[in-house]
Scaffold this active site. Structure first.
Site, PDB file in Angstrom:
ATOM      1  N   GLU A 188      -5.145  -2.536  13.941  1.00  0.00           N
ATOM      2  CA  GLU A 188      -5.598  -1.719  13.436  1.00  0.00           C
ATOM      3  C   GLU A 188      -6.737  -1.044  13.877  1.00  0.00           C
ATOM      4  O   GLU A 188      -7.460  -1.742  14.345  1.00  0.00           O
ATOM      5  CB  GLU A 188      -5.610  -2.434  11.864  1.00  0.00           C
ATOM      6  CG  GLU A 188      -4.353  -2.867  11.127  1.00  0.00           C
ATOM      7  CD  GLU A 188      -4.130  -3.252  10.162  1.00  0.00           C
ATOM      8  OE1 GLU A 188      -6.479  -2.666   9.305  1.00  0.00           O
ATOM      9  OE2 GLU A 188      -3.960  -3.856   9.446  1.00  0.00           O
ATOM     10  N   GLU A 201      -5.127 -10.429   8.843  1.00  0.00           N
ATOM     11  CA  GLU A 201      -6.451 -10.390   8.234  1.00  0.00           C
ATOM     12  C   GLU A 201      -6.243 -11.989   7.123  1.00  0.00           C
ATOM     13  O   GLU A 201      -6.410 -11.679   6.635  1.00  0.00           O
ATOM     14  CB  GLU A 201      -6.765  -9.584   7.289  1.00  0.00           C
ATOM     15  CG  GLU A 201      -6.367  -8.383   8.913  1.00  0.00           C
ATOM     16  CD  GLU A 201      -7.351  -6.617   8.225  1.00  0.00           C
ATOM     17  OE1 GLU A 201      -7.745  -5.951   9.097  1.00  0.00           O
ATOM     18  OE2 GLU A 201      -7.841  -6.861   6.809  1.00  0.00           O
ATOM     19  N   GLN A 232       0.455  -1.269  -0.322  1.00  0.00           N
ATOM     20  CA  GLN A 232       0.211   0.230  -0.133  1.00  0.00           C
ATOM     21  C   GLN A 232       0.740   1.214   0.304  1.00  0.00           C
ATOM     22  O   GLN A 232       0.276   2.360   0.019  1.00  0.00           O
ATOM     23  CB  GLN A 232      -0.629   0.330   1.270  1.00  0.00           C
ATOM     24  CG  GLN A 232      -2.623  -1.095   1.368  1.00  0.00           C
ATOM     25  CD  GLN A 232      -3.037  -1.214   2.572  1.00  0.00           C
ATOM     26  OE1 GLN A 232      -3.180  -1.723   3.666  1.00  0.00           O
ATOM     27  NE2 GLN A 232      -4.196  -0.197   2.013  1.00  0.00           N
TER      28      GLN A 232
END
Length: 442
Positions: free
Chosen positions: A349, A165, A19
């Site tokens: 997060e 995740e 990202q």
């Protein structure tokens, strides 16, 4: 009234390699599935790609300076598998390791503890061509990659996590087809669940062998799963959705078993010794939380269930239509503690996307994000007062970045990135969170 966090509470921020790094063809990095996906017409908003992203690969000293000035004690980064093993296995790319050497050494110089997540969805294309997470061998190849990274950084890094995740990959990449590699296939989804869990176990084995003084944990995105409507069909969908979203990549790690109603299907993939490796003792539970997840029957989804828009009246929404609901956050913390034996929890997060505007004076006044952080941090304090063992909080994200299928259209950062110039501009929320961190109080 001021509310204090415990002494030694760990404050951090988090990003992921794909990202922010850019430099996708630099210094020997191989292509990832997300490079292919983002370059496929129609897959991302505005056709955005992460070829440059935030150019963190070249601008990391500035970004670490922003972390230092924010006052965080830790930074959760991911290493890019294709940057270190361009073919996913075999020959190590030393230039890739050298990049992370530079990042980690500067973090330590600034008094910031690096946490390494070994995989944040950027699988090498060469591994995907061999079946990716559908192929059981991928878990072993991932274990080899993990061992190399852990061995290399064991003198400087004390906390490692295998996969960010892992529940998102089967659910979104193989069930709904909205993430790379963009598949919708029941058998692939099922296999990916078990192979991701195997990869986790092999990484923990590598941590214990290569860095016995370090800690190993998991990071999973969890929110209470709720039926969109309160009727029998939706309640049944919710039971299946809860197992797929919350349980299949957590229960095996912490409880040594697959959850109902998927146990029969998944047990067929288990070979002798698998569950023992998968369920090795962990040192902490990394909990990502954004929102409660609403589900409904969906005949077009592989499993017949899919996430829906929140029902009318569920609560205020962020810019990505996620419900702002600190009560759901507390519910999830309680569930995690109760189900998994009150483990040490780090909120790895938490954050929100809002429509941030750069003002003529080059400032960003993001009052909604400030209110979001204050609400969720008050919930962290509520949970600590209830006796839950929460030891730290990582804000997502340090800066605006490539938000997967949404491209650059959504902003989660504490720091605004002006993409045409790549200038970093701290938002008002950056300064507010910095004040909370300095005071260790809200």
């Amino acid at each position: 009234m001021t509310r204090a966090f415990p002494s030694g509470f760990l404050w951090g921020t988090a990003t992921s390699a794909f990202q922010i790094e850019g430099a996708t063809r630099t210094d020997g990095r191989g292509p990832s599935v997300w490079d292919v996906y983002a370059h496929t017409p129609g897959r991302t908003t505005n056709g955005d790609t992460a070829d440059i992203a935030c150019d963190h690969y070249h601008r990391y000293p500035e970004d670490i300076g922003l972390m230092r000035d924010l006052g965080v004690g830790a930074y959760r980064l991911s290493t890019a598998w294709p940057r270190i093993f361009p073919e996913g296995k075999g020959q190590v790319n030393q230039r890739g390791l050298n990049f992370y050497d530079r990042v980690i050494d500067l973090l330590l110089h600034e008094g910031i503890e690096p946490w390494i997540c070994l995989h944040h969805w950027d699988m090498p294309v060469a591994i995907e061509e061999k079946g990716g997470w559908r192929n059981r061998d991928t878990a072993s190849w991932f274990g080899d990659y993990a061992a190399e990274v852990i061995r290399h950084f064991s003198d400087r890094v004390q906390r490692f996590v295998p996969v960010n995740e892992p529940n998102v990959i089967p659910w979104v990449a193989y069930n709904l087809g909205r993430h790379a590699p963009g598949k919708q296939d029941y058998a692939s989804c099922l296999a990916s669940i078990h192979n991701l869990n195997l990869a986790h176990g092999k990484t923990v084995t590598a941590v214990r062998a290569e860095a016995p003084a370090a800690e190993a944990g998991n990071i999973v995105s969890l929110g209470p799963v709720r039926p969109h409507y309160d009727d029998e069909a939706h309640r049944e969908a919710c039971v299946l959705g809860d197992a797929l979203w919350r349980r299949v990549t957590v229960d095996p790690l912490w409880l040594g078993t697959y959850p109902e109603p998927l146990r029969d299907q998944l047990d067929g993939l288990v070979k002798p010794g698998d569950m023992e490796e998968i369920s090795q003792k962990l040192d902490f539970f990394g909990l990502n939380h954004y929102n409660p997840v609403y589900v409904a029957p969906h005949p077009g989804a592989t499993w017949g269930v899919a996430e829906t828009m929140p029902p009318t009246g569920a609560g205020p929404l962020t810019d990505v239509n996620w419900v702002v609901d600190p009560g759901a956050f507390l519910e999830q913390i309680r569930d995690t503690s109760a189900r998994y034996g009150n483990p040490p929890i780090y909120i790895t997060e938490n954050g929100a996307s809002f429509h941030d505007a750069l003002r003529p004076d080059r400032t960003v006044i993001d009052k909604e994000r400030i209110a979001y952080f204050e609400g969720y941090l008050n919930t962290v304090l509520d949970a600590i007062e209830e006796g839950h063992d929460i030891r730290g909080y990582f804000a997502w994200s340090l800066m605006d970045n490539f938000e997967w299928g949404r491209g650059f259209s959504k902003r989660f950062g504490l720091v605004y990135v002006d993409y045409p110039t790549l200038q970093r501009i701290p938002k008002q929320s950056y300064y507010r969170l910095g004040g909370i961190i300095r005071e260790n109080a809200l």
